[in-house]
Design a protein around this motif. Structure first.
Motif, mmCIF file in Angstrom:
data_model
loop_
_atom_site.group_PDB
_atom_site.id
_atom_site.type_symbol
_atom_site.label_atom_id
_atom_site.label_comp_id
_atom_site.label_asym_id
_atom_site.label_seq_id
_atom_site.Cartn_x
_atom_site.Cartn_y
_atom_site.Cartn_z
ATOM 1 N N GLU C 261 37.123 39.324 46.232
ATOM 2 C CA GLU C 261 37.262 39.482 44.776
ATOM 3 C C GLU C 261 37.715 38.136 44.174
ATOM 4 O O GLU C 261 38.677 37.553 44.656
ATOM 5 C CB GLU C 261 38.318 40.560 44.443
ATOM 6 C CG GLU C 261 37.854 41.976 44.638
ATOM 7 C CD GLU C 261 36.761 42.376 43.637
ATOM 8 O OE1 GLU C 261 36.563 41.624 42.641
ATOM 9 O OE2 GLU C 261 36.090 43.400 43.867
ATOM 10 N N PRO C 262 37.054 37.667 43.131
ATOM 11 C CA PRO C 262 37.412 36.345 42.564
ATOM 12 C C PRO C 262 38.759 36.345 41.840
ATOM 13 O O PRO C 262 39.386 35.299 41.691
ATOM 14 C CB PRO C 262 36.287 36.071 41.552
ATOM 15 C CG PRO C 262 35.707 37.409 41.207
ATOM 16 C CD PRO C 262 35.886 38.266 42.440
ATOM 17 N N PHE C 263 39.235 37.522 41.396
ATOM 18 C CA PHE C 263 40.446 37.518 40.548
ATOM 19 C C PHE C 263 41.648 38.237 41.158
ATOM 20 O O PHE C 263 42.603 38.564 40.465
ATOM 21 C CB PHE C 263 40.102 38.138 39.181
ATOM 22 C CG PHE C 263 39.096 37.342 38.401
ATOM 23 C CD1 PHE C 263 37.832 37.860 38.128
ATOM 24 C CD2 PHE C 263 39.401 36.056 37.966
ATOM 25 C CE1 PHE C 263 36.895 37.116 37.405
ATOM 26 C CE2 PHE C 263 38.474 35.304 37.249
ATOM 27 C CZ PHE C 263 37.216 35.834 36.974
ATOM 28 N N ILE C 264 41.580 38.524 42.480
ATOM 29 C CA ILE C 264 42.735 39.146 43.140
ATOM 30 C C ILE C 264 43.316 38.155 44.147
ATOM 31 O O ILE C 264 42.570 37.534 44.918
ATOM 32 C CB ILE C 264 42.301 40.433 43.907
ATOM 33 C CG1 ILE C 264 41.638 41.441 42.986
ATOM 34 C CG2 ILE C 264 43.510 41.032 44.641
ATOM 35 C CD1 ILE C 264 42.558 42.344 42.215
ATOM 36 N N TYR C 287 43.734 36.561 36.667
ATOM 37 C CA TYR C 287 44.197 36.982 37.989
ATOM 38 C C TYR C 287 45.050 38.244 37.940
ATOM 39 O O TYR C 287 45.759 38.486 36.972
ATOM 40 C CB TYR C 287 45.042 35.892 38.644
ATOM 41 C CG TYR C 287 44.272 34.715 39.174
ATOM 42 C CD1 TYR C 287 44.521 33.432 38.707
ATOM 43 C CD2 TYR C 287 43.271 34.888 40.145
ATOM 44 C CE1 TYR C 287 43.804 32.334 39.193
ATOM 45 C CE2 TYR C 287 42.554 33.794 40.629
ATOM 46 C CZ TYR C 287 42.817 32.536 40.150
ATOM 47 O OH TYR C 287 42.117 31.442 40.616
#
Lengths: 52, 340, 340
Positions: C261-264, C287
């Motif tokens: 996941e790019p934002f976790i 994030y």
């Protein structure tokens, strides 16, 4: 060319502006009232009190 | 283009790294920190987690690159200059080592002899708005002090145009944030002591005054008060303008001098909550916001910046963009947050 | 692609405008605000000065675009849905109007009948990490609540994998910032009253609990305390895991569910100043940082977001990127500031 009375910024009034219309100066943001073909005056904007 | 950051563990170095990692024309080759060599950079710069897996290197391991940013404590860049100049054609130094053109003035303010006086003319002082042409052909840039930058940018047009009356003293008072002191903890920065302070930490004798005098051509009586803020500076300057100067002339001067500057905004509004420059809105941006008010021929000028951006890392990247012929706003487009 | 923002004078609408003005694939066509029609958007969003000269329009002047973001007060999107659906194929609504799938649950928590229950199945709940596949073919997205987002993202892998023991109650306590209340001033938000507060403003009965139950499949006992912060949420959740579950299993579950996941980001470190999620570092970023600690089979999960970004505008842009086939991080690359 009209000149903003507050900051002296010179600009062309948009083509279809009518007398009495309120526009804001692009440079200093003051509210101006159109008074003629190329003339404006500062619109009476009540200065909001911050209550600071 | 390849760049490296020397002294990348501090707040200035970390902000440089944040900007350069997302810069369209630049690749960060190495980041050095003697104390943290081998550790991941995100240990010191947690906001960069998931952005980079780089580890800190040592200065001794520096490899050749196109440009080196130096963010070391004062006098270090002077001492190690040769180690950097052999590894990069271009150097941007954030410290005070090469700011003052006159070695005597340097000695007076920094209490030590300048080690490389012959190099001073090769460094261009870091305010792009004042030194753009020189930067286009320069190899070395010296980042300007943060308080100096805010004061100089606010006042420069008035002195350049001759509106300011230098017969009268110029007073400038900066309200500063705690990040100016860097990331080294001290008694005075201990939270229970620092929180909520309105601390007159430099009523007189602030070193940045020397840069202000150098760039404005007139002495500035500068005081600094640290307040409840991490990033940000608001300078309130008090001066006199010559007889007959009206508000319109002030507007015109700022427009003539700063007209199409990408990072200067004149903020003087009659409505809304933020009518004059507000530093918190500038956190992370490269803007200097300037406002003013007249009282007869007395003038009050307010200028705000983010001390880590326009006052350090942002200014350094802006100067590099000019020096290397990139579009000036490359990597510096962040608009700032509101509310914050 | 052309987009418009309805209700662009609030904090959520302003944050959307900030992101969309710099989004590589999108052009902002109109921003509406009935109260501020004709005024420059920078009057309400001073951080956007020099970024845009747009003025607020009225909803009645809305023109056809590819996607409309709706950031109106609750129940307004429901009432005006038709005005939007005729002007854009795609709608992203930030309000609570279309979050709850069951109209009865909606009535219980929001005290009014849902006006368009037949539309509810067409809206996909706004957490991309949970609903990515559905979003790829969806036309309508309902942004998730900010407290719900922080709690759901922190706990979801534990329930999805069956590690959590739902025989025991799940308690979640959010520490919240003042921007959650929006930009309307009130007695309670008056600075001398709000500053320095540690205010238990919702010990029980917070509406977002309904979304948590819907998405996690189990009730969450949620409390909210507002503290000295403008942006940011830190949720501390308390639950039990099944017998024999070890710390390694928790790491594995988060890696399996959130791996790329790019934002976790999973933040659980033994050194450095920020060892667990810290909301201030996330200001302006999309994030969600998650950390945890075990105590026997009791588990404490910490999750942090920026309520205006991952909790509202950032999530909405992320969902639009998925819905329109853009790369997911488009317009959402800001790394966050440190120090701040």
């Amino acid at each position: 060319m009209a000149e903003c009375p507050v900051c002296g910024y010179e600009f062309d009034l948009p083509p279809n502006t009518e007398e009495g219309e309120i526009i804001s100066c692009e440079d200093c943001g003051s509210e101006l009232e159109v008074t003629g073909k190329d003339s404006v005056q500062e619109a009476p904007a009540e200065e909001e009190d911050w209550g600071e | 283009m390849k760049v490296s950051i020397v002294g990348a563990s501090g707040y200035g170095g970390g902000e440089l790294l944040r900007l350069l990692l997302q810069h369209p024309h630049v690749e960060v080759h190495q980041c050095t920190s003697e104390r943290n060599a081998g550790k991941p950079v995100t240990r010191l710069h947690p906001n960069l987690r998931k952005q980079t897996k780089m580890n800190f290197a040592r200065i001794a391991e520096l490899e050749e690159v196109d440009c080196i940013f130096v963010a070391l404590p004062h006098t270090e860049a002077m001492k190690r200059f040769h180690q950097f100049s052999v590894r990069a054609d271009r150097i941007v130094d954030l410290s005070a080592d090469f700011r003052l053109k006159d070695p005597e003035t340097y000695k007076h303010w920094y209490g030590t002899d300048h080690l490389l006086p012959e190099r001073l003319p090769e460094f261009v002082y870091g305010n792009v708005e004042l030194h753009r042409e020189e930067m286009k052909t320069a190899k070395y840039i010296s980042g300007a002090g943060c308080n100096a930058t805010a004061t100089i940018l606010g006042l420069w047009p008035l002195f350049k145009s001759g509106l300011a009356d230098s017969a009268y003293p110029v007073v400038a008072e900066a309200k500063c944030g705690s990040s100016e002191g860097g990331n080294r903890a001290s008694e005075a920065s201990h939270h229970p002591e620092r929180s909520g302070c309105v601390r007159s930490y430099k009523p007189t004798g602030h070193r940045h005054a020397a840069e202000m005098a150098q760039e404005l051509g007139t002495p500035v009586h500068f005081s600094a008060t640290s307040i409840e803020m991490v990033r940000g500076i608001l300078v309130t300057a008090h001066l006199f303008v010559k007889e007959g100067v009206a508000e319109k002339d002030i507007w015109k001067t700022y427009r003539q001098v700063y007209g199409d500057e990408p990072f200067i905004r004149i903020i003087k509004e009659k409505q809304g909550i933020y009518r004059y420059p507000e530093p918190k809105l500038l956190s992370g941006t490269n803007y200097c916001d300037i406002g003013f008010e007249m009282d007869g021929n007395r003038l009050v000028v307010m200028s705000a910046i983010d001390n880590l951006m326009k006052g350090a890392a942002g200014q350094a990247v802006h100067a590099m963009n000019v020096m290397c012929g990139f579009e000036e706003t490359a990597g510096l487009g962040f608009a700032g947050l509101h509310p914050i």
